[in-house]
Design a protein around this motif. Structure first.
Motif, PDB file in Angstrom:
ATOM      1  N   GLU A  33      -0.014  35.452  19.019  1.00  0.00           N
ATOM      2  CA  GLU A  33      -0.170  35.613  17.575  1.00  0.00           C
ATOM      3  C   GLU A  33      -0.272  34.234  16.932  1.00  0.00           C
ATOM      4  OE1 GLU A  33       3.058  38.033  16.232  1.00  0.00           O
ATOM      5  OE2 GLU A  33       2.515  39.690  17.566  1.00  0.00           O
ATOM      6  N   ILE A  34       0.429  33.272  17.513  1.00  0.00           N
ATOM      7  CA  ILE A  34       0.178  31.857  17.219  1.00  0.00           C
ATOM      8  C   ILE A  34      -0.719  31.378  18.356  1.00  0.00           C
ATOM      9  CG2 ILE A  34       1.176  29.556  16.904  1.00  0.00           C
ATOM     10  CD1 ILE A  34       3.784  30.906  16.041  1.00  0.00           C
ATOM     11  N   ARG A  35      -1.945  31.085  18.053  1.00  0.00           N
ATOM     12  CA  ARG A  35      -2.934  30.813  19.082  1.00  0.00           C
ATOM     13  C   ARG A  35      -2.654  29.493  19.804  1.00  0.00           C
ATOM     14  NH1 ARG A  35      -5.400  34.943  20.921  1.00  0.00           N
ATOM     15  NH2 ARG A  35      -7.027  33.567  21.738  1.00  0.00           N
ATOM     16  N   PRO A  36      -3.014  29.396  21.091  1.00  0.00           N
ATOM     17  CA  PRO A  36      -2.849  28.132  21.822  1.00  0.00           C
ATOM     18  C   PRO A  36      -3.540  26.983  21.104  1.00  0.00           C
ATOM     19  CG  PRO A  36      -3.438  29.907  23.327  1.00  0.00           C
ATOM     20  CD  PRO A  36      -3.561  30.465  21.943  1.00  0.00           C
ATOM     21  N   GLY A  37      -2.822  25.867  20.964  1.00  0.00           N
ATOM     22  CA  GLY A  37      -3.370  24.696  20.293  1.00  0.00           C
ATOM     23  C   GLY A  37      -3.202  24.697  18.791  1.00  0.00           C
ATOM     24  N   ALA A  38      -2.716  25.813  18.219  1.00  0.00           N
ATOM     25  CA  ALA A  38      -2.553  25.893  16.769  1.00  0.00           C
ATOM     26  C   ALA A  38      -1.389  25.024  16.310  1.00  0.00           C
ATOM     27  CB  ALA A  38      -2.316  27.334  16.342  1.00  0.00           C
ATOM     28  N   PRO A  39      -1.513  24.379  15.136  1.00  0.00           N
ATOM     29  CA  PRO A  39      -0.413  23.562  14.617  1.00  0.00           C
ATOM     30  C   PRO A  39       0.766  24.442  14.202  1.00  0.00           C
ATOM     31  CG  PRO A  39      -2.176  23.723  12.997  1.00  0.00           C
ATOM     32  CD  PRO A  39      -2.694  24.359  14.245  1.00  0.00           C
ATOM     33  N   ILE A  40       1.975  23.911  14.373  1.00  0.00           N
ATOM     34  CA  ILE A  40       3.199  24.612  13.999  1.00  0.00           C
ATOM     35  C   ILE A  40       3.697  24.034  12.684  1.00  0.00           C
ATOM     36  CG2 ILE A  40       5.568  25.161  14.657  1.00  0.00           C
ATOM     37  CD1 ILE A  40       3.513  26.431  16.500  1.00  0.00           C
ATOM     38  N   ASN A  41       3.775  24.875  11.662  1.00  0.00           N
ATOM     39  CA  ASN A  41       4.235  24.449  10.344  1.00  0.00           C
ATOM     40  C   ASN A  41       5.629  25.012  10.099  1.00  0.00           C
ATOM     41  OD1 ASN A  41       4.680  24.668   7.372  1.00  0.00           O
ATOM     42  ND2 ASN A  41       2.675  23.692   7.273  1.00  0.00           N
ATOM     43  N   THR A  70       4.357  21.894  21.998  1.00  0.00           N
ATOM     44  CA  THR A  70       4.287  20.485  22.383  1.00  0.00           C
ATOM     45  C   THR A  70       4.266  19.632  21.121  1.00  0.00           C
ATOM     46  OG1 THR A  70       2.958  21.108  24.304  1.00  0.00           O
ATOM     47  CG2 THR A  70       3.006  18.767  23.727  1.00  0.00           C
ATOM     48  N   THR A  71       5.014  18.544  21.136  1.00  0.00           N
ATOM     49  CA  THR A  71       5.032  17.619  19.999  1.00  0.00           C
ATOM     50  C   THR A  71       4.387  16.304  20.392  1.00  0.00           C
ATOM     51  OG1 THR A  71       7.060  18.608  19.113  1.00  0.00           O
ATOM     52  CG2 THR A  71       6.508  16.385  18.351  1.00  0.00           C
ATOM     53  N   TYR A  72       3.450  15.856  19.562  1.00  0.00           N
ATOM     54  CA  TYR A  72       2.769  14.587  19.789  1.00  0.00           C
ATOM     55  C   TYR A  72       3.158  13.607  18.686  1.00  0.00           C
ATOM     56  CZ  TYR A  72      -0.239  17.435  22.791  1.00  0.00           C
ATOM     57  OH  TYR A  72      -0.710  18.293  23.757  1.00  0.00           O
ATOM     58  N   PRO A  73       3.531  12.370  19.048  1.00  0.00           N
ATOM     59  CA  PRO A  73       3.877  11.364  18.035  1.00  0.00           C
ATOM     60  C   PRO A  73       2.739  11.173  17.030  1.00  0.00           C
ATOM     61  CG  PRO A  73       4.426  10.575  20.240  1.00  0.00           C
ATOM     62  CD  PRO A  73       3.638  11.838  20.424  1.00  0.00           C
ATOM     63  N   ARG A  74       3.095  11.183  15.767  1.00  0.00           N
ATOM     64  CA  ARG A  74       2.180  10.941  14.642  1.00  0.00           C
ATOM     65  C   ARG A  74       1.112  12.025  14.468  1.00  0.00           C
ATOM     66  NH1 ARG A  74       2.928   6.250  17.188  1.00  0.00           N
ATOM     67  NH2 ARG A  74       0.937   6.365  18.277  1.00  0.00           N
ATOM     68  N   THR A  80       1.450  25.294  22.769  1.00  0.00           N
ATOM     69  CA  THR A  80       0.934  24.777  24.030  1.00  0.00           C
ATOM     70  C   THR A  80      -0.363  25.490  24.402  1.00  0.00           C
ATOM     71  OG1 THR A  80       3.209  24.445  24.738  1.00  0.00           O
ATOM     72  CG2 THR A  80       1.530  24.345  26.449  1.00  0.00           C
ATOM     73  N   GLU A  81      -1.303  24.743  24.929  1.00  0.00           N
ATOM     74  CA  GLU A  81      -2.542  25.344  25.430  1.00  0.00           C
ATOM     75  C   GLU A  81      -2.219  26.201  26.654  1.00  0.00           C
ATOM     76  OE1 GLU A  81      -5.412  25.320  24.109  1.00  0.00           O
ATOM     77  OE2 GLU A  81      -5.472  23.582  22.763  1.00  0.00           O
ATOM     78  N   VAL A  82      -2.992  27.259  26.867  1.00  0.00           N
ATOM     79  CA  VAL A  82      -2.852  28.078  28.069  1.00  0.00           C
ATOM     80  C   VAL A  82      -3.814  27.528  29.109  1.00  0.00           C
ATOM     81  CG1 VAL A  82      -3.123  30.371  29.076  1.00  0.00           C
ATOM     82  CG2 VAL A  82      -2.167  30.120  26.774  1.00  0.00           C
ATOM     83  N   ASN A  83      -3.247  26.984  30.172  1.00  0.00           N
ATOM     84  CA  ASN A  83      -4.057  26.352  31.221  1.00  0.00           C
ATOM     85  C   ASN A  83      -4.030  27.237  32.456  1.00  0.00           C
ATOM     86  OD1 ASN A  83      -5.254  24.685  33.135  1.00  0.00           O
ATOM     87  ND2 ASN A  83      -4.287  22.828  32.327  1.00  0.00           N
ATOM     88  N   ILE A  84      -5.175  27.744  32.850  1.00  0.00           N
ATOM     89  CA  ILE A  84      -5.235  28.673  33.979  1.00  0.00           C
ATOM     90  C   ILE A  84      -4.788  28.005  35.278  1.00  0.00           C
ATOM     91  CG2 ILE A  84      -7.641  28.192  34.579  1.00  0.00           C
ATOM     92  CD1 ILE A  84      -5.759  31.584  34.651  1.00  0.00           C
ATOM     93  N   THR A  85      -4.848  26.694  35.351  1.00  0.00           N
ATOM     94  CA  THR A  85      -4.384  26.010  36.570  1.00  0.00           C
ATOM     95  C   THR A  85      -2.869  26.146  36.739  1.00  0.00           C
ATOM     96  OG1 THR A  85      -4.176  23.893  35.404  1.00  0.00           O
ATOM     97  CG2 THR A  85      -6.273  24.337  36.511  1.00  0.00           C
ATOM     98  N   ASP A  86      -2.168  26.517  35.654  1.00  0.00           N
ATOM     99  CA  ASP A  86      -0.718  26.729  35.750  1.00  0.00           C
ATOM    100  C   ASP A  86      -0.376  28.044  36.443  1.00  0.00           C
ATOM    101  OD1 ASP A  86      -0.190  24.370  34.435  1.00  0.00           O
ATOM    102  OD2 ASP A  86      -0.042  25.312  32.459  1.00  0.00           O
TER     103      ASP A  86
END
Length: 223
Positions: A33-41, A70-74, A80-86
């Motif tokens: 419902e919160i899509r992979p890669g979407a910003p978290i507000n 996932t949190t990225y500085p600045r 988190t992205e859904v990675n099929i390799t996982d």
């Protein structure tokens, strides 16, 4: 004395709000419902859940540890992205621990656990009905897995498997439109529940392993 007496109540209320926020945000992430890669507000999440920013922040700390955000500085915080390799890594863990959990649940399930599982079994019997959409089937699948994990009465095993099942469910949701027999996959839990309720750890473990292997194969066939 009055001030001292009210402190635990306030602390307990704050913890319950954080737990409520955690579960709600977790399941939105798991169900995409919160899509992979979407910003978290934080502010928007707090408003939608009816809680302040502190419970949301506490929830997000846990969700980052569970690899759901996932949190990225600045840059900020993102789903988190859904990675099929996982898939192979997640399946490797689940193929070992799901059979263990099923066996331990068969050995340790209380009367209350068995009642919960029996009620879920009844829901599974109508899992393929036209009234149930894919979202309802996915939520039922999550509830069954979480009930089995809880019945192990091993909080460390339960926490580990809940995290990995959440990650596996995100992969499943990503490919849900390509999966031909989703209801059949969910209905596989019926015999597993029967084995646990009957106290048959060997059969429960075997069925759990087959279920995980079948899940991975179904995803690979859909790719």
């Amino acid at each position: 004395m009055q001030h001292v007496a009210t402190e635990p109540r306030v602390e307990s209320e704050e913890l319950s709000l954080a737990e409520r926020a955690y579960r709600a945000i977790r399941d939105r992430l798991v169900m995409l419902e919160i899509r992979p890669g979407a910003p978290i507000n934080e502010e928007q999440l707090g408003q939608s859940l009816g809680v302040g920013r502190t419970p949301v922040r506490e929830a997000l700390k846990r969700l980052q540890y569970e690899r759901l955000i996932t949190t990225y500085p600045r840059r900020g915080t993102f789903a988190t992205e859904v990675n099929i390799t996982d898939l192979a890594h997640i399946s490797e863990v689940r193929q070992e621990l799901e059979p263990l959990a099923a066996a331990q649940a068969a050995r340790r399930a209380t009367a209350a656990d068995r009642a919960t599982l029996t009620a879920l079994h009844a829901e599974l019997e109508s899992a393929g009905s036209p009234r149930q959409d894919a979202d309802e089937l996915m939520r039922l699948d999550l509830r069954v897995h979480r009930a089995i994990y809880a019945a192990t009465h091993n909080p460390y095993l339960e926490d580990t498997l809940v995290r990995h099942d959440n990650l596996a469910t995100r992969i499943w949701c990503l490919f849900i439109d390509r999966l031909s027999d989703m209801a059949g996959h969910v209905e596989e839990h019926g015999p597993l529940i029967e084995a646990i309720v009957a106290g048959d750890p060997e059969t429960a473990a075997q069925l759990a392993r087959s279920h995980v292997e079948g899940f991975e194969q179904a995803i690979r066939d859909a790719i």
